[in-house]
Design a protein around this motif. Structure first.
Motif, PDB file in Angstrom:
ATOM      1  N   GLY A 165       0.812  -1.207   0.000  1.00 53.18           N
ATOM      2  CA  GLY A 165       0.000   0.000   0.000  1.00 53.18           C
ATOM      3  C   GLY A 165       0.848   1.261   0.000  1.00 53.18           C
ATOM      4  N   PHE A 166       0.290   2.330  -0.516  1.00 55.45           N
ATOM      5  CA  PHE A 166       0.897   3.659  -0.577  1.00 55.45           C
ATOM      6  C   PHE A 166       1.575   3.991   0.756  1.00 55.45           C
ATOM      7  CE2 PHE A 166       0.376   8.282   0.136  1.00 55.45           C
ATOM      8  CZ  PHE A 166       0.967   8.807  -1.008  1.00 55.45           C
ATOM      9  N   GLY A 167       2.736   4.621   0.673  1.00 52.60           N
ATOM     10  CA  GLY A 167       3.429   5.052   1.881  1.00 52.60           C
ATOM     11  C   GLY A 167       4.281   3.996   2.536  1.00 52.60           C
ATOM     12  N   GLY A 168       4.382   2.819   1.911  1.00 51.68           N
ATOM     13  CA  GLY A 168       5.253   1.787   2.454  1.00 51.68           C
ATOM     14  C   GLY A 168       4.602   0.866   3.461  1.00 51.68           C
ATOM     15  N   ASN A 169       3.355   0.469   3.192  1.00 52.44           N
ATOM     16  CA  ASN A 169       2.657  -0.539   3.999  1.00 52.44           C
ATOM     17  C   ASN A 169       2.776  -1.892   3.300  1.00 52.44           C
ATOM     18  OD1 ASN A 169       0.900   0.838   6.295  1.00 52.44           O
ATOM     19  ND2 ASN A 169       0.911   2.214   4.541  1.00 52.44           N
ATOM     20  N   PHE A 170       3.322  -2.873   3.993  1.00 49.94           N
ATOM     21  CA  PHE A 170       3.548  -4.184   3.378  1.00 49.94           C
ATOM     22  C   PHE A 170       3.233  -5.320   4.353  1.00 49.94           C
ATOM     23  CE2 PHE A 170       6.478  -1.377   1.116  1.00 49.94           C
ATOM     24  CZ  PHE A 170       6.256  -1.719  -0.217  1.00 49.94           C
TER      25      PHE A 170
END
Length: 379
Positions: A342-347
């Motif tokens: 996800g956007f912003g570095g969510n993994f």
């Protein structure tokens, strides 16, 4: 911290490889890296890396979103947005927390990781026979005109799930071509673009993802957050703090009741707002092939389908990314890994071979391959 009940549980399971550990609703047990065959110093380097490589966008996500999607015509915030916290994450091996950083209980937006939750809700519909076959045409289930016409009537559930439908139209006031348009051309070119045959070209497009959520709402005839809560999040022991939001105007009437159609991402606001701990529970359920203790939440068959490379894009399955094809991380050879992003570095990174999960929040997105490589080096 290990409670007395947790220690007793571990003693009962000593010597048995058959019983996987699952956290209780109130506690998730930790283990030292050495106890699960990992090198503590190497693992600490991965944690330090995550802390040193925070996402460079503003912590005021209204600013970060408007900056990140400024190339989209008519882009605006249509759903809830929440300021984010700092880097946070967990590394889970054999079900136990072996490393953690940041505020794990803080509820933050998770953007397109929401797509993997949506994929799981679609899996529930298939497992329960509400959708007979993913190759069925969606028009056979949603007959309100959304899938009318020679082009849109050819769209199947399979195509919506792997983002190859090329559905054309408007959903809740947003045209499909206005979401992540090509860098070349202008409004006239985008409006009158040549349509691709459904199923042949993968295009990352939130309007069509939101269309999947809208279509599943028609099938369940129940708000999707309720479905997710009752059939996934409650059984895995998630807290009551998470929320799945939609656009403020995205309401439909079904069976005489007004229901909100939620989004599969957050780049116009909305999507999943969830703590790191709750997101990790969801990831552990997927890591364990849909099982939570003695309950099969999602079928193994569904999760197997969800991570099959699609023909239009070998790096993508049913809203899970695969470490294959053009999106393969250069630092990581293992092609069995798959992940939500996800956007912003969510993994959420899943490694079933090692019974390993890496969950990061607000990591600079370009650094995820290096982060995973550092964790793998600790094994």
């Amino acid at each position: 911290m290990k409670s007395l009940m947790g220690i007793l549980w571990l003693l009962l399971c000593t010597g048995s490889q058959a019983a996987d550990y699952y956290p209780s609703r109130s506690q998730w047990l930790e283990k030292a890296p050495a106890e699960v065959g990992m090198d503590g110093q190497s693992l600490q380097r991965a944690v330090d890396f995550a802390l040193a490589n925070e996402y460079s966008g503003s912590r005021d996500l209204r600013v970060a979103i408007l900056e990140g999607f400024k190339a989209e015509p008519f882009h605006q915030l249509l759903g809830p947005v929440k300021k984010r916290g700092g880097p946070a994450g967990m590394i889970v091996k054999d079900g136990f927390i072996v490393a953690q950083w940041g505020d794990l209980e803080r509820v933050d937006m998770t953007f397109s990781v929401t797509k993997s939750y949506l994929s799981s809700v679609a899996g529930l519909a298939v497992d329960q026979g509400l959708i007979a076959d993913v190759d069925d045409k969606v028009a056979d289930y949603v007959w309100d005109g959304t899938f009318d016409g020679e082009h849109n009537s050819r769209v199947s559930w399979h195509m919506l799930l792997n983002q190859s439908s090329d559905w054309s139209g408007e959903l809740f006031g947003i045209r499909d071509w206005a979401d992540r348009p090509p860098k070349e051309g202008g409004l006239d070119d985008w409006k009158h673009r040549r349509l691709n045959a459904p199923g042949t070209v993968m295009e990352y497009n939130d309007v069509r993802v939101n269309l999947l959520a809208y279509s599943l709402l028609q099938v369940f005839r129940q708000p999707l957050p309720q479905v997710l809560k009752q059939q996934i999040m409650d059984p895995i022991g998630a807290s009551v703090t998470w929320r799945w939001q939609g656009y403020e105007h995205a309401w439909v009437s079904l069976d005489g009741l007004n229901m909100q159609s939620v989004t599969g991402g957050g780049h116009s606001g909305g999507g999943m707002f969830v703590s790191t701990l709750d997101q990790a529970r969801f990831g552990l359920m997927v890591l364990r092939e849909g099982r939570w203790r003695d309950r099969q939440i999602l079928s193994k068959d569904w999760l197997h389908r969800a991570i099959q490379p699609s023909q239009p894009n070998p790096s993508y399955g049913y809203m899970w990314w695969l470490n294959q094809g053009s999106k393969k991380w250069s630092q990581v050879e293992d092609e069995s890994l798959f992940y939500a992003a996800g956007f912003g570095g969510n993994f959420i990174v899943i490694d079933r071979t090692q019974d390993l999960m890496i969950l990061t929040r607000w990591l600079e997105p370009s650094q995820i391959g290096e982060m995973v490589s550092l964790v793998k080096d600790s094994l």
